[in-house]
Design a protein around this motif. Structure first.
Motif, PDB file in Angstrom:
ATOM      1  N   TYR A  31      54.812  14.973  10.870  1.00 44.97           N
ATOM      2  CA  TYR A  31      53.355  14.992  10.723  1.00 44.97           C
ATOM      3  C   TYR A  31      52.755  16.298  11.250  1.00 44.97           C
ATOM      4  O   TYR A  31      51.732  16.764  10.741  1.00 44.97           O
ATOM      5  N   PHE A  32      53.397  16.881  12.264  1.00 48.91           N
ATOM      6  CA  PHE A  32      52.814  18.044  12.924  1.00 48.91           C
ATOM      7  C   PHE A  32      53.462  19.367  12.516  1.00 48.91           C
ATOM      8  O   PHE A  32      53.027  20.421  12.976  1.00 48.91           O
ATOM      9  N   LEU A  33      54.478  19.324  11.674  1.00 47.30           N
ATOM     10  CA  LEU A  33      55.183  20.556  11.300  1.00 47.30           C
ATOM     11  C   LEU A  33      54.298  21.599  10.624  1.00 47.30           C
ATOM     12  O   LEU A  33      54.527  22.799  10.799  1.00 47.30           O
ATOM     13  N   PRO A  34      53.289  21.205   9.834  1.00 42.71           N
ATOM     14  CA  PRO A  34      52.424  22.248   9.258  1.00 42.71           C
ATOM     15  C   PRO A  34      51.766  23.150  10.300  1.00 42.71           C
ATOM     16  O   PRO A  34      51.388  24.279   9.994  1.00 42.71           O
ATOM     17  N   LEU A  35      51.665  22.651  11.531  1.00 46.50           N
ATOM     18  CA  LEU A  35      51.019  23.429  12.588  1.00 46.50           C
ATOM     19  C   LEU A  35      51.938  24.504  13.164  1.00 46.50           C
ATOM     20  O   LEU A  35      51.458  25.404  13.862  1.00 46.50           O
ATOM     21  N   VAL A  36      53.246  24.412  12.900  1.00 42.74           N
ATOM     22  CA  VAL A  36      54.174  25.408  13.440  1.00 42.74           C
ATOM     23  C   VAL A  36      53.872  26.785  12.857  1.00 42.74           C
ATOM     24  O   VAL A  36      53.859  27.795  13.559  1.00 42.74           O
ATOM     25  N   ASP A  37      53.619  26.822  11.558  1.00 45.04           N
ATOM     26  CA  ASP A  37      53.338  28.101  10.896  1.00 45.04           C
ATOM     27  C   ASP A  37      51.852  28.432  10.851  1.00 45.04           C
ATOM     28  O   ASP A  37      51.481  29.602  10.838  1.00 45.04           O
TER      29      ASP A  37
ATOM     30  N   PHE B 223      43.402  11.757   9.608  1.00 43.83           N
ATOM     31  CA  PHE B 223      43.765  11.183   8.319  1.00 43.83           C
ATOM     32  C   PHE B 223      45.213  10.700   8.237  1.00 43.83           C
ATOM     33  O   PHE B 223      45.575  10.050   7.262  1.00 43.83           O
ATOM     34  N   LYS B 224      46.032  11.008   9.241  1.00 42.44           N
ATOM     35  CA  LYS B 224      47.417  10.544   9.228  1.00 42.44           C
ATOM     36  C   LYS B 224      47.755   9.676  10.443  1.00 42.44           C
ATOM     37  O   LYS B 224      48.276   8.570  10.294  1.00 42.44           O
ATOM     38  N   ILE B 225      47.473  10.193  11.635  1.00 39.09           N
ATOM     39  CA  ILE B 225      47.868   9.465  12.846  1.00 39.09           C
ATOM     40  C   ILE B 225      46.967   8.258  13.090  1.00 39.09           C
ATOM     41  O   ILE B 225      47.462   7.160  13.373  1.00 39.09           O
ATOM     42  N   MET B 226      45.658   8.425  12.968  1.00 42.05           N
ATOM     43  CA  MET B 226      44.751   7.299  13.213  1.00 42.05           C
ATOM     44  C   MET B 226      45.004   6.133  12.255  1.00 42.05           C
ATOM     45  O   MET B 226      45.106   4.980  12.699  1.00 42.05           O
ATOM     46  N   PRO B 227      45.128   6.344  10.939  1.00 39.38           N
ATOM     47  CA  PRO B 227      45.447   5.201  10.064  1.00 39.38           C
ATOM     48  C   PRO B 227      46.771   4.527  10.417  1.00 39.38           C
ATOM     49  O   PRO B 227      46.910   3.308  10.280  1.00 39.38           O
TER      50      PRO B 227
ATOM     51  N   ARG C 211      34.476  10.832  14.669  1.00 42.09           N
ATOM     52  CA  ARG C 211      35.100  11.850  13.819  1.00 42.09           C
ATOM     53  C   ARG C 211      35.025  13.251  14.430  1.00 42.09           C
ATOM     54  O   ARG C 211      35.915  14.073  14.211  1.00 42.09           O
ATOM     55  N   GLN C 212      33.966  13.516  15.177  1.00 38.70           N
ATOM     56  CA  GLN C 212      33.799  14.856  15.741  1.00 38.70           C
ATOM     57  C   GLN C 212      34.847  15.166  16.816  1.00 38.70           C
ATOM     58  O   GLN C 212      35.182  16.332  17.061  1.00 38.70           O
ATOM     59  N   ALA C 213      35.381  14.114  17.444  1.00 39.40           N
ATOM     60  CA  ALA C 213      36.318  14.334  18.553  1.00 39.40           C
ATOM     61  C   ALA C 213      37.625  14.970  18.092  1.00 39.40           C
ATOM     62  O   ALA C 213      38.298  15.663  18.862  1.00 39.40           O
ATOM     63  N   PHE C 214      37.999  14.763  16.851  1.00 44.93           N
ATOM     64  CA  PHE C 214      39.296  15.248  16.375  1.00 44.93           C
ATOM     65  C   PHE C 214      39.392  16.774  16.390  1.00 44.93           C
ATOM     66  O   PHE C 214      40.496  17.329  16.410  1.00 44.93           O
ATOM     67  N   THR C 215      38.262  17.452  16.349  1.00 48.50           N
ATOM     68  CA  THR C 215      38.291  18.921  16.382  1.00 48.50           C
ATOM     69  C   THR C 215      37.761  19.473  17.701  1.00 48.50           C
ATOM     70  O   THR C 215      37.449  20.657  17.794  1.00 48.50           O
ATOM     71  N   ARG C 216      37.660  18.627  18.718  1.00 47.07           N
ATOM     72  CA  ARG C 216      37.248  19.062  20.060  1.00 47.07           C
ATOM     73  C   ARG C 216      38.495  19.178  20.937  1.00 47.07           C
ATOM     74  O   ARG C 216      39.221  18.197  21.128  1.00 47.07           O
ATOM     75  N   ALA C 217      38.753  20.357  21.445  1.00 46.83           N
ATOM     76  CA  ALA C 217      39.940  20.566  22.280  1.00 46.83           C
ATOM     77  C   ALA C 217      39.918  19.670  23.513  1.00 46.83           C
ATOM     78  O   ALA C 217      40.962  19.191  23.973  1.00 46.83           O
ATOM     79  N   GLU C 218      38.687  19.394  24.041  1.00 46.75           N
ATOM     80  CA  GLU C 218      38.568  18.573  25.250  1.00 46.75           C
ATOM     81  C   GLU C 218      39.052  17.143  25.016  1.00 46.75           C
ATOM     82  O   GLU C 218      39.484  16.447  25.946  1.00 46.75           O
ATOM     83  N   ALA C 219      38.997  16.682  23.758  1.00 47.36           N
ATOM     84  CA  ALA C 219      39.397  15.310  23.454  1.00 47.36           C
ATOM     85  C   ALA C 219      40.894  15.095  23.637  1.00 47.36           C
ATOM     86  O   ALA C 219      41.353  13.956  23.767  1.00 47.36           O
ATOM     87  N   TYR C 220      41.654  16.176  23.664  1.00 52.22           N
ATOM     88  CA  TYR C 220      43.115  16.071  23.765  1.00 52.22           C
ATOM     89  C   TYR C 220      43.612  16.261  25.200  1.00 52.22           C
ATOM     90  O   TYR C 220      44.817  16.394  25.428  1.00 52.22           O
ATOM     91  N   ALA C 221      42.681  16.229  26.146  1.00 58.54           N
ATOM     92  CA  ALA C 221      43.035  16.523  27.540  1.00 58.54           C
ATOM     93  C   ALA C 221      44.088  15.567  28.088  1.00 58.54           C
ATOM     94  O   ALA C 221      44.930  15.959  28.903  1.00 58.54           O
TER      95      ALA C 221
END
Length: 758
Positions: A667-673, A686-690, A745-755
């Motif tokens: 699921y996360f491999l696209p982020l490597v490149d 759209f992938k992990i939450m569902p 929905r806004q939290a998914f693009t907030r870096a603080e949400a992944y603390a």
């Protein structure tokens, strides 16, 4: 410097000499071409091939030059090349006679792709200071090189090691294993320059603290010694692969199965299932396992290669008919997999048309694959039988049964001939076919293919010759009769072989041309028996792989039927307990060839391994595919460490649910490149939450625990927010509550949400 390291000075001196040709590349090409004329060890360059070298403007890169003395051969041969280079380039340092610990290339792949890209990387590498501080343009150049087909990180890193052995560490299989074992550094996830650069830095730090007296050359030698401690021959260095050593000109599109296996090779079971949770790379890995089986390599060797290279070979083998792929589903049955009947509109032997629907027996995908598994695969040449990818076995009557002039002429001159001359040279559907023959002529002209097998009918039970079709239909007016001709390479003549037993106990009919029920496997076995020299022992039957994706989604009893027993290793054709079954529709006496491997995949989130069909469990080996967060090492987005994020998610899922519902790295491999906050947000939303909603049946409190929302003070950082009852919506009835959860929905693009995830 001991003899073991005398190569260092010579290699670096040679690299400096080659650097002088940076602006005289065509001149370097002429020098190497001149040396190759008198040195058979350099024949693999094939300088006579204009189609190779013309496209490169008659230039050669320095790494490919050095590769000539870094191939899998004897020390004597490598020294001979080194002496040749010493004289040609006026090198005064001692020519090495031992090459211990120097990684070498597979003899079939001793070139690097991209002459300009390789030159650029070489020039950059030669200017790196001895302290290993890499310039800013190194990563772009490195990535440019490994993006070219054939240039894996293992190959490129060993080439850099040849020219700067104290700056670059090779990452071929031997070194990777040694580094992982002794320095606890996992290199399997290295796919790009930034990761390789980070590895070099981390590895140097480990060396300083653990073995400060050792450098990269010493470590490469130690890796080689440990790897080869049971091998009496020290001449090969750190071999990049375990492929049998052959010259490039001998490399075939399909590997030879009859070469000796290497000491590192492991035997795989005939039936295996890769099982694991979503995103762990099960389908991805089937391609690696298939290539490993066909090439007789250890799976660990294939896994170290660039996936693009493996995938290219996988596609080539699939196109050659060595690999088949299918996906099981709930509606799949025996008829699609083994055999069934299907409706057709056909004409009878007299050519009379019928409007009624008739039915014919149709082979399923697995039966068809097995029937073709006996066809030998070889390089092109005189030893090749000339079979096509999917050969069929045809019965042909040469005039009549028994001896006759047409039969004698055909066997003597390498062809078959049939009649219906009165219809003329051109045959089309507009002809009325008053004397019949429509079906036979359609078969002769359209269904028969070059590379199919011919059985010449001598009587209703016997054949007198076996051949392979080599030409398209022709019209030969010089004959008085039987003017329709196809050229044939007769493999065996003068026979008197009863084929009823391999033709489903059926005698041959009067029809001039039709497909027999004889399998290719049985036809080749018969050929080997009646004429042993017709199929050379060094050609043999190539291993084949049948891949079944989502094997647990199908009804195994319904799909396999009686064949579930026949796939057992000891029940295969040629095994000590060989078994066959009479199939219900065709009556074929069918068995599963010993060279057919079955690889299945199974998603444990769909069905636990404990719940699958018992018959399936007993006959398959199971290999678990677990989430590999290591492939995400050194991949970060700001403060978010993706490797730790995946580990955290899976640890919490395991605690609250089970390990069969963890999340894979795919699921996360696209982020490597292409790491970005937006891309991460899309993956999570759209992938992990569902997936979490499905796992926990919309129990949002548990989903909050998985995502760490319960530890956050700022509600804007929560992926799942709790909303208390709103009185304005339902009034003030205290007996009714309307509390609910909503996805932020806004939290998914907030870096603080992944603390609390990384």
């Amino acid at each position: 410097m001991g003899d073991n390291y005398q190569w260092e000075t010579f290699y670096t001196d040679l690299a400096q000499k080659l650097l002088e040709y940076r602006d005289r590349r065509s001149e370097l090409f002429d020098v190497i071409r001149g040396l190759a004329k008198d040195q058979p060890l350099m024949n693999y360059f094939h300088f006579e091939r204009e189609d190779w070298w013309g496209s490169q403007d008659h230039q050669i890169d320095p790494f490919s030059v050095m590769a000539a003395m870094n191939r899998g051969t004897t020390d004597e041969n490598r020294t001979a090349i080194a002496k040749l280079y010493a004289k040609a380039f006026d090198i005064t340092s001692t020519v090495p006679t031992e090459f211990v610990g120097i990684p070498v290339l597979d003899n079939r792949k001793s070139f690097f792709a991209g002459v300009n890209e390789m030159w650029e990387l070489f020039i950059i590498a030669m200017n790196v200071p001895q302290d290993g501080q890499l310039p800013s343009n190194f990563e772009d150049s490195f990535n440019s090189v490994i993006s070219l087909s054939g240039n894996g990180i293992g190959m490129v890193s060993m080439a850099l090691f040849w020219v700067r052995p104290h700056v670059f560490m090779p990452l071929e299989t031997t070194s990777r294993g040694y580094i992982a074992k002794h320095y606890d550094i996992d290199t399997t996830g290295i796919r790009k320059a930034s990761q390789y650069v980070q590895f070099l830095s981390d590895f140097r730090d480990k060396i300083v603290t653990q073995t400060p007296e050792l450098g990269f050359p010493e470590l490469s030698q130690k890796a080689w010694v440990e790897f080869n401690q049971h091998d009496a021959s020290p001449s090969q260095g750190n071999v990049a692969t375990t492929t049998p050593k052959k010259n490039l000109e001998d490399a075939a599109d399909v590997p030879n199965n009859n070469t000796d296996k290497t000491p590192t090779e492991t035997e795989m079971g005939k039936n295996i299932i890769l099982y694991g949770t979503p995103g762990t790379g099960k389908t991805y890995s089937t391609m690696q396992y298939a290539v490993a089986i066909i090439e007789h390599k250890d799976i660990s060797v294939i896994q170290q290669e660039q996936y693009s290279d493996v995938f290219a070979r996988y596609r080539r083998y699939k196109e050659a008919g060595l690999i088949a792929f299918t996906t099981f589903h709930q509606s799949m049955g025996y008829e699609e997999f083994i055999e069934g009947i299907r409706p057709v509109l056909d004409d009878d032997e007299t050519g009379e048309s019928h409007s009624e629907i008739s039915y014919e027996i149709h082979d399923g995908i697995f039966k068809e694959f097995c029937n073709k598994a006996g066809a030998p695969i070889s390089k092109s040449g005189n030893d090749d039988l000339g079979l096509n990818k999917n050969p069929r076995v045809w019965k042909v009557s040469l005039e009549n049964t028994g001896d006759n002039g047409t039969r004698t002429e055909c066997l003597a001159n390498g062809h078959i001939r049939i009649a219906w001359d009165e219809y003329g040279e051109s045959v089309s559907d507009e002809i009325d076919f008053p004397r019949g023959g429509k079906v036979v002529l359609n078969t002769f002209y359209n269904r028969m293919q070059i590379g199919d097998i011919i059985f010449s009918c001598f009587s209703s039970r016997t054949i007198d010759a076996i051949g392979v079709i080599t030409g398209d239909p022709e019209w030969h007016d010089e004959y008085d009769k039987f003017k329709r001709l196809r050229t044939v390479r007769w493999l065996a003549t003068g026979l008197h072989e009863d084929i009823v037993g391999i033709n489903n106990d059926k005698a041959m009919t009067l029809s001039t041309v039709y497909a027999l029920s004889v399998t290719v496997t049985d036809a080749i076995s018969l050929l080997k028996r009646v004429k042993p020299g017709s199929v050379r022992q060094d050609i043999g039957n190539q291993d084949r792989v049948f891949i079944i994706d989502e094997i647990n989604r199908g009804n195994i009893s319904k799909i396999f039927g009686e064949l579930i027993t026949l796939i057992e290793t000891n029940k295969r054709i040629g095994a000590r307990e060989e078994s066959r079954a009479v199939l219900p529709y065709s009556g074929d006496n069918f068995g599963v060839p010993n060279n057919v491997y079955i690889i299945g995949t199974m998603n444990t989130a769909d069905r636990s391994i404990a719940l699958i069909d018992t018959a399936l469990r007993r006959r398959f080996d199971f290999i678990e595919m677990v989430p590999q967060s290591s492939v995400l090492h050194h991949t970060t987005i700001g403060i978010i460490d993706l490797s730790k994020l995946l580990d955290t998610l899976n640890a919490r899922i395991t605690a609250l649910l089970d390990r069969e519902h963890t999340i894979g790295q795919a699921y996360f491999l696209p982020l490597v490149d292409r790491p970005s906050m937006k891309q991460l947000g899309n993956i999570m939303e759209f992938k992990i939450m569902p997936l979490l909603q499905e796992y926990f049946y919309d129990d949002y409190h548990k989903i909050q625990l998985i995502l760490g929302d319960n530890q956050k003070n700022n509600d804007e950082d929560r992926f799942v927010q709790f909303v208390e009852a709103v009185t304005s919506l339902f009034g003030s009835d205290e007996n009714e509550t309307a509390d609910y959860y909503t996805i932020n929905r806004q939290a998914f693009t907030r870096a603080e949400a992944y603390a609390y995830l990384s």
